[in-house]
Structures are given as structure tokens and as C-alpha cells.
Scaffold this motif. Structure first.
Motif: not given
Length: 304
Positions: A76, A157, A160
Motif C-alpha cells: 500500500d 476503493c 480505502e
């Protein structure tokens, strides 16, 4: 299969890169689509290891306590560092290349790939990058939505992406450098010529040093995060089957393996027949490394 569907949903740059990877080239021409594919994947692996470095030095997390989570967070961080800026939305070639690279690694392994408890699957890693790419700019990457909805993730998403941004700012705190600031620590780099006369490893060495990959990467790190101690970034041969990058916490060192460089060069030219068989054992200091992983890695790092 999500590999093919996800690839079709990527922007036009992905099609150009994928077509370029069909070229039967002996060398990678600077500035070519093959070059962008190789460098994009190498940068993602480098930033993945930078993620381990940041968790180790800036956040002071025990990454051994939950290795799988540490690997996912390192991915990430790498994705976040490579996300295109809002005023330059077309600067997404590195992440598109990384998505294609993980999908190729998954295809290369096929059904023979075993479950590694330390890492997400290569397909999942590609999907996660695509999710964060979409979440950062849903309008630009609308074609990804259909694929991500099928995977049950497009609806979250955007959340996120926002959550990752918030988490990184909280974790890094004062270590998160703003424009004009610079880290007190330095990042030293070195390209070590392979002991082997294997032409593939020699070319990987020439390619990485010629592209000045370590110089650019080292500068990015000192511009991004305030590190408490100096670190080193070393490019060297790591031995057969170790087509990855690594972070050695004890030595405070990121290791760029020429075997990984060779893997992507061969994939770009459709000349892949396994990692180079020559190359010595790891020579980068003590401690166990946190590697970038993936089905392309055929041999575990040596413990010292």
C-alpha cells in the motif's frame, strides 16, 4: 479470469505496454514501452521495500508479529508513493506496469503456485493496486469499476484510498516531510558488478546503473520521510531464483537483486526461461530480509 479482465480494463497505456512486451528485443531501448514496463515494476519493488523501511524506522512496527499485514501495508505504501498527482493524472505508467507485472507473475506460476502465508497472491496484489488507483480518481479509471465490482471491492476503493492517506499521515506524524523539508539521514547507494560473467546478470547490472534507478529512488526517500538513521541501497546479484528486492533491517539496507531486473527484462522481450542460474549467495550483511515476494521468487532468502 481476473488477469485478462483487469488488463482489458486498464487505460490505453496498458495496451501499449502489453503489446510492447511482445517485442523480441535483445536490449531495452531507453524511453520505449518495454523500458517503462521494466522500470515501473522495479520502482514498485523498490518502494515496497521502502515501505518496510518506513515501518521499521519511522513507525517502529514489529513486522515479524504479523508478516502478512506488514507485506500488505508495504504494498500500500508503494502504491501510494507512485499514485499520480491530481494535476498530473496521466503519470500512472509505473502503477499500470506493476499491475501487469503481478498478473504476469501469477500467470507464470499458474496452478503450480502454492499459498504463501506471508504474502497475498500475485493476483490479489494486482487487484489491490488497481483498487487504490481507481479510488484516487474514479472518473479517470471508470473502466476499472466493472472489474472491481465483480471482485466486490469497487464500492469501497474510494474509502480505502482516503483511509490509506489518513493512516499514513497519522503513522508518520512529524516524520512525514512537507515540501521544502529534507531528511536528516542520508541514503547511500552502490551498484555492485556481478561476480558471474552470465550475460543476463551483466546486462541487468548495466541496465539498472544506466537508468540511475538507485539515485532517483534514494532522492525520493529523503524527500518523503525523515529517517532517524542512514540507510544503504545496494544493487547486486542475490543468487539463482531470488527475483525480488529485499529489506535487511539489521543492516538498514535495501537490496536490489539483478535476478529481479533480469526477470522483468526477459518478460518484456518474451524471452523468459527462468531466473539466471549463476550468482553468489547474499552478501549484504546479517539478519533475515523482508523480501518483495511473489510467485516469480523460486528460492527463499538465506538466513544469517
Amino acid at each position: 479470469m481476473i488477469n485478462r479482465v483487469l488488463t482489458r480494463a486498464l487505460p490505453a497505456a496498458a495496451a501499449a505496454i502489453a503489446m510492447a512486451c511482445g517485442a523480441n528485443a535483445q536490449e531495452i531501448a531507453p524511453g520505449s514501452d518495454e523500458d517503462r514496463y521494466v522500470q515501473g515494476n522495479l520502482l514498485f519493488l523498490a518502494y515496497h521495500e521502502a515501505g518496510h523501511l518506513i515501518l521499521d524506522q519511522a513507525v517502529e512496527v514489529d513486522q515479524r508479529a504479523d508478516r502478512r499485514a506488514a507485506e500488505e501495508i508495504a504494498d500500500d505504501i508503494a502504491t501510494w508513493l507512485l499514485l499520480p498527482d491530481a494535476d498530473e493524472p496521466d503519470q500512472d505508467e509505473e502503477l499500470i506496469a506493476a499491475i501487469l507485472g503481478w498478473l504476469q507473475s501469477a500467470d507464470e506460476a499458474g496452478s503450480a503456485a502454492g499459498e504463501n502465508p506471508h504474502y497475498p497472491s500475485d493476483e490479489d496484489r494486482a487487484s489491490r493496486i488497481a483498487c487504490l488507483l481507481y479510488g484516487g480518481n474514479p472518473d479517470l479509471y471508470a473502466d476499472l469499476a466493472e472489474v472491481l465490482w465483480e471482485e466486490g471491492s469497487a464500492d469501497i476503493c474510494v474509502e480505502e484510498h482516503a483511509s490509506l492517506q489518513k493512516d499514513l499521515e497519522e503513522w508518520l506524524g512529524d516524520a512525514f516531510l512537507t515540501e521544502g523539508e529534507q531528511s536528516d539521514a542520508s541514503v547511500n547507494y552502490d551498484y555492485r558488478e556481478p561476480d558471474s560473467d552470465d550475460p543476463a546478470l551483466q546486462y541487468a547490472y548495466q541496465y539498472v546503473s544506466g537508468a540511475e534507478l538507485l539515485e532517483d529512488f534514494a532522492q525520493d526517500i529523503v524527500d518523503f520521510v525523515r529517517l532517524p538513521r542512514d540507510i544503504s541501497v545496494i544493487a547486486e546479484s542475490c543468487g539463482a531464483g531470488q527475483a525480488e528486492f529485499k529489506y535487511n533491517a539489521e543492516a538498514r539496507m535495501i537490496i536490489v537483486c539483478y535476478e529481479a531486473v533480469d526477470w522483468f527484462i526477459k518478460r518484456a522481450s518474451l524471452d523468459y526461461d527462468g531466473a539466471a542460474e549463476e550468482g553468489g549467495a547474499i552478501s549484504s550483511g546479517g539478519g533475515e530480509e523482508l523480501g518483495s515476494g511473489g510467485a516469480r521468487v523460486k528460492k527463499k532468502p538465506v538466513r544469517r
